[in-house]
Design a protein around this motif. Structure first.
Motif, short mmCIF file in Angstrom:
data_model
loop_
_atom_site.label_atom_id
_atom_site.label_comp_id
_atom_site.label_asym_id
_atom_site.label_seq_id
_atom_site.Cartn_x
_atom_site.Cartn_y
_atom_site.Cartn_z
N UNK A 75 22.09 -24.37 -16.14
CA UNK A 75 23.58 -24.01 -16.01
C UNK A 75 23.90 -22.61 -16.61
N UNK A 133 20.49 -27.47 -19.40
CA UNK A 133 21.41 -26.26 -20.09
C UNK A 133 20.86 -24.92 -19.74
N UNK A 186 17.20 -32.11 -21.18
CA UNK A 186 18.57 -31.75 -21.30
C UNK A 186 18.66 -30.24 -21.47
N UNK A 208 13.78 -36.52 -23.48
CA UNK A 208 15.39 -36.47 -23.08
C UNK A 208 15.67 -34.92 -23.53
N UNK A 209 15.30 -34.52 -24.73
CA UNK A 209 15.58 -33.31 -25.03
C UNK A 209 15.22 -32.14 -24.26
N UNK A 217 21.24 -31.85 -8.98
CA UNK A 217 22.45 -31.55 -8.27
C UNK A 217 22.99 -29.97 -8.54
N UNK A 218 22.58 -29.78 -9.96
CA UNK A 218 23.05 -28.48 -10.34
C UNK A 218 22.09 -27.25 -9.93
N UNK A 238 25.47 -19.61 -14.16
CA UNK A 238 26.51 -18.90 -14.49
C UNK A 238 26.31 -17.60 -15.27
N UNK A 297 19.37 -37.66 -16.09
CA UNK A 297 19.33 -36.31 -16.45
C UNK A 297 18.88 -35.58 -15.17
N UNK A 348 21.13 -34.90 -12.38
CA UNK A 348 21.75 -33.86 -12.84
C UNK A 348 21.15 -32.69 -12.67
N UNK A 363 19.98 -27.52 -28.50
CA UNK A 363 19.91 -28.78 -28.11
C UNK A 363 19.56 -29.71 -29.14
#
Lengths: 348, 389, 83
Positions: free
Chosen positions: B243, B240, B236, B232-233, B22-23, B247, B16, B19, B255
């Motif tokens: 992202x 989110x 994540x 992990x929550x 990377x984002x 956007x 995670x 990710x 979540x």
């Protein structure tokens, strides 16, 4: 059971309780001592009925440690205040690398305390001393008025002798030393908490209260150059590591993934908002040894029944700030700080 | 433990984190506030700052009910215990928190007051039944998560006819506090402090649902992701949020769907609404007076309201002027910007609200994060940037 | 804030109470705040009260989400597939 000694008055262990006269120095006190303590602790020193014990010690440096035991509840899964008072002091002596040889016991009893429970405590203490092979050679009893004690307080003092060539201490810990733990942490604290008023929960976890001197004897035999031993009691492993980091002027790096915690202890800690690193132990030790001895030390510990789950949890590092750090299971790092006050269950 | 262990998987955490790395868009800053102390705690306990790229900065919000309780309310609780001779029960968290003149409930206990730590309001009720000749007061604190159990206790006491039980109510509301932060000039004025998104409360939301956050997302164009308290929550939720920001979206995402619905727990909400009503305003330590942010006991249950049952002194208490907690709670400053942090103000001797509970931003930073400050001080190169993450 | 933990309901008791299990430890807690609690359900426990049930399907979905590939990875793998 009724014991009748020296005259008419009797000690009734079914319904009787501690009275002020049991500490008055008169006949009642003598009855209590003979009918309970002497009988349970029986050994040649006590049989002489002097106010002190005289004995010779084997050659070597003599170690002495004392510990007062005040615990609520008095009886808990895996032990009671009696066995705990024997194990606690034996372990304090043993952490010097010493073999404990003699114990003393001082009791402060509260007026009204049931003799039945006192008998249970004393017998448990006697059994613990016998199992450990360390006799209780002198003692004392005082009684305080009702409301001025908490049932029973027990002070024990222990004496022991350190074998030739063994010298342990927090100041001897060096950068590069390996940190080895003798088994899972937090059992004692969780067992006690499960009985606390307003917290009660059911668990199969028992206190780890046990004597460690035999384990220590095996350890110093294999690795006489061991640097330091400490039993992480109140304040848990975190407090012990911080104490030693402070004493030795070093930092420590431990790995969370290597820390043994029983699943039920972990669950209880989740539920109460506690961290097992800060929960008390009464039968575990943490050892600091030169890196090249750690495999031999681990093997010796794992061969002993009280060290079967021993593992290496980290190492001593150079750090002028004397931080104890832990690499989390995630690969992140965090400080394992001193415990701030008593660890209380949290809701948030 | 089911529903716990699988949300703490270290391997998945690394994935995670990759990710997120990377984002994130290079050169862009992502200032994310986790409102809850529970998230703050998880972030430090699992060393999450080490896993995040430098572009993502976590700001620790005011979501710890112990931290935001004003000193005067603690003083009143101490007064109840010391001057009114009641059995004062409360959760373990409140025992050590200092009021005026460094007095705490633990110290009051040492001076002879009858203060009991309880795990649940059920225990407080049991104490009242066991001690019919004594007055038992429950010192209630907490957000929407902790309020329904207090409401249950009051209703239960009425049902069972327990006459010697009352509640000193200090329950507060999450959405009003988030509004206050978003309304504060530093946050509104563009450029001084961008708050790019919120990690929304886990357990509060199990009760109130995700619906109350829809207003923030729309009104303040701020993305919100409600997240569980496991590491992990949290990761994540950060992903989110990144992202959404990339956007240009500002939505409420959930979540923590395993326990949070849009409407929350209707039964619990109904019991709370039956028992409590809004106060016009309530003081939050660090945020000041916040309108409609606290609850009081409804008149129908006045017999169980300790503030009606006992005459409490009118009080005032001053915060230390040098304390930066108000700015820290809004994310305008960090603990390290405060002169008192780590010197005068420590967990053993807390001065400001962020230090009084282990979940406060300062206490969490002190206990878990301050080695990074030392690293930064020791090696003045690239580590500085990392220490701010 | 708001320390709470998922527990399994082992047995229903009188007065809207239930015996719950947390990794081997057991406690009697109130289920008065939650509708239709059954043995075997997992509930979130906070200060002695169940607050809500855990939806096992949603939990699975979230776990699947963690394992899901990132968008860039997807683009990269799609690009790789096209080559």
């Amino acid at each position: 059971m009724t014991v009748n000694l020296r005259g008419n008055s009797q000690l009734n262990f079914d319904t009787g309780c501690v009275e002020m006269i049991h500490g008055s120095g008169g006949k009642a006190m003598a009855q209590l001592i003979e009918g309970l303590f002497l009988k349970a602790f029986d050994n040649p020193y006590l049989r002489q009925q002097n106010d002190q014990a005289a004995f010779s010690l084997p050659p070597g440096r003599v170690v002495m440690a004392t510990d007062s035991h005040v615990i609520s509840p008095l009886f808990f899964p895996g032990g009671d205040i009696g066995s705990l008072s024997v194990h606690g002091t034996i372990n304090d002596v043993a952490m010097a690398g010493a073999r404990p040889t003699h114990l003393s016991a001082g009791f402060i009893l509260e007026e009204g305390f049931p003799l039945r429970e006192l008998k249970r405590i004393v017998e448990s203490m006697a059994a613990a001393a016998k199992e450990a092979g360390v006799p209780i050679v002198t003692g004392d009893t005082k009684v305080v008025e009702r409301g001025k004690g908490d049932g029973v307080f027990i002070n024990t003092t222990g004496i022991g002798v350190v074998p030739e060539g063994v010298e342990l201490g927090g100041d001897r810990v060096r950068v590069g030393d390996h940190i080895i733990l003798s088994g899972p942490i937090g059992d004692h604290g969780v067992a006690i908490m499960s009985l606390r008023e307003n917290l009660t929960f059911e668990t199969a976890i028992e206190s780890d209260s046990q004597p460690l001197h035999d384990l220590v004897a095996d350890m110093v035999k294999v690795v006489p150059g061991l640097h330091c031993l400490r039993d992480p009691t109140r304040g848990g492993l975190a407090t012990t590591l911080n104490e030693i980091a402070q004493q030795a002027g070093v930092g420590m790096q431990i790995q969370e993934a290597n820390l043994p915690v029983r699943p039920q202890v972990a669950a209880a800690c989740e539920f109460l908002g506690l961290d097992p690193l800060y929960v008390a132990n009464e039968g575990k030790l943490v050892a600091f040894c030169p890196a090249d001895c750690s495999e031999a030390l681990l093997a010796a510990m794992r061969a002993h029944p009280r060290g079967g789950e021993a593992c290496r949890i980290g190492e001593v590092v150079a750090d002028p700030h004397r931080f104890v750090q832990m690499q989390t299971r995630f690969g992140g790092n965090r400080i394992v700080d001193w415990l701030n006050g008593e660890q209380l269950p949290r809701i948030c | 433990m089911k529903y716990v262990d699988e949300f703490r998987d270290g391997q998945l955490a690394q994935e995670l984190a990759q990710k997120i790395k990377r984002e994130v868009q290079p050169g862009r800053q992502y200032h994310l506030m986790e409102f809850c102390g529970g998230h703050t705690h998880a972030i430090f306990r699992y060393g999450i700052p080490d896993l995040l790229p430098p572009e993502v900065k976590m700001i620790h919000g005011p979501g710890c009910p112990v931290c935001v309780l004003p000193i005067v309310r603690i003083d009143s609780a101490i007064e109840l215990a010391m001057d009114h001779g009641v059995i004062l029960c409360t959760y373990g968290d409140m025992m050590r928190v200092p009021g005026s003149r460094k007095m705490s409930l633990l110290k009051a206990k040492a001076e002879g007051a009858d203060v009991r730590m309880v795990y649940s309001t059920l225990d407080a009720l049991a104490l009242a039944r066991q001690n019919p000749e004594r007055e038992v007061v429950f010192f209630a604190i907490g957000f929407e998560t902790t309020t329904p159990p207090t409401a249950m206790a009051i209703q239960q006491a009425e049902r069972l006819g327990i006459k010697n039980f009352s509640v000193f109510c200090n329950h507060v509301l999450t959405p009003s506090a988030i509004s206050t932060i978003l309304e504060s000039p530093e946050v509104r004025e563009l450029g001084t402090l961008p708050l790019d998104g919120f990690v929304g409360p886990a357990h509060v939301s199990t009760v109130i649902g995700s619906q109350p956050y829809e207003y923030f997302a729309e009104e303040y164009q701020s993305p919100v992701v409600i997240a569980g308290f496991e590491p992990l929550d949290v990761l994540q939720a950060i992903l989110m949020l990144v992202r959404q920001i990339n956007e240009g979206r500002a939505e409420v995402e959930n979540e923590f769907t395993r326990a949070v619905s849009r409407d929350g727990n209707l039964k619990a909400k109904r019991i709370v609404a039956d028992t409590f009503e809004m106060r016009r305003e309530f003081e939050w330590r660090g945020l000041g007076m916040v309108p409609y942010s606290g609850l009081k006991i409804k008149a129908r249950f006045a017999a169980f309201d300790a503030e009606k049952r006992f005459t409490l002194k009118r009080r005032s208490a001053r915060e230390n002027k040098a304390c930066e907690c108000p700015a820290i709670l809004r994310g305008v400053k960090t603990p390290r910007d405060c002169k008192l942090f780590g010197t005068v103000c420590t967990p053993e001797n807390p001065i400001g609200s962020c230090m009084v509970s282990s979940e406060g931003a300062c206490a969490a930073h002190y206990s878990y994060g301050r080695y990074r400050d030392h690293l930064a001080a020791d090696t003045p190169s690239n580590l500085i940037q990392k220490s701010e993450a | 804030m708001c320390l709470a933990i998922p527990v399994r309901v082992e047995a229903l008791q009188e007065d809207e109470m239930a015996l719950v299990d947390i990794g081997g430890i057991r406690k009697s807690v109130s289920i008065a705040l939650v509708e239709d609690v059954a043995v075997g359900d997992y509930v979130i426990l906070h200060v002695g009260y169940a607050l809500n049930k855990i939806d096992p399907e949603e939990a699975e979905r979230t776990l699947a989400l963690f394992a899901e590939m990132g968008e860039l990875e997807q683009i990269a793998s799609e690009a790789a597939a096209q080559l």
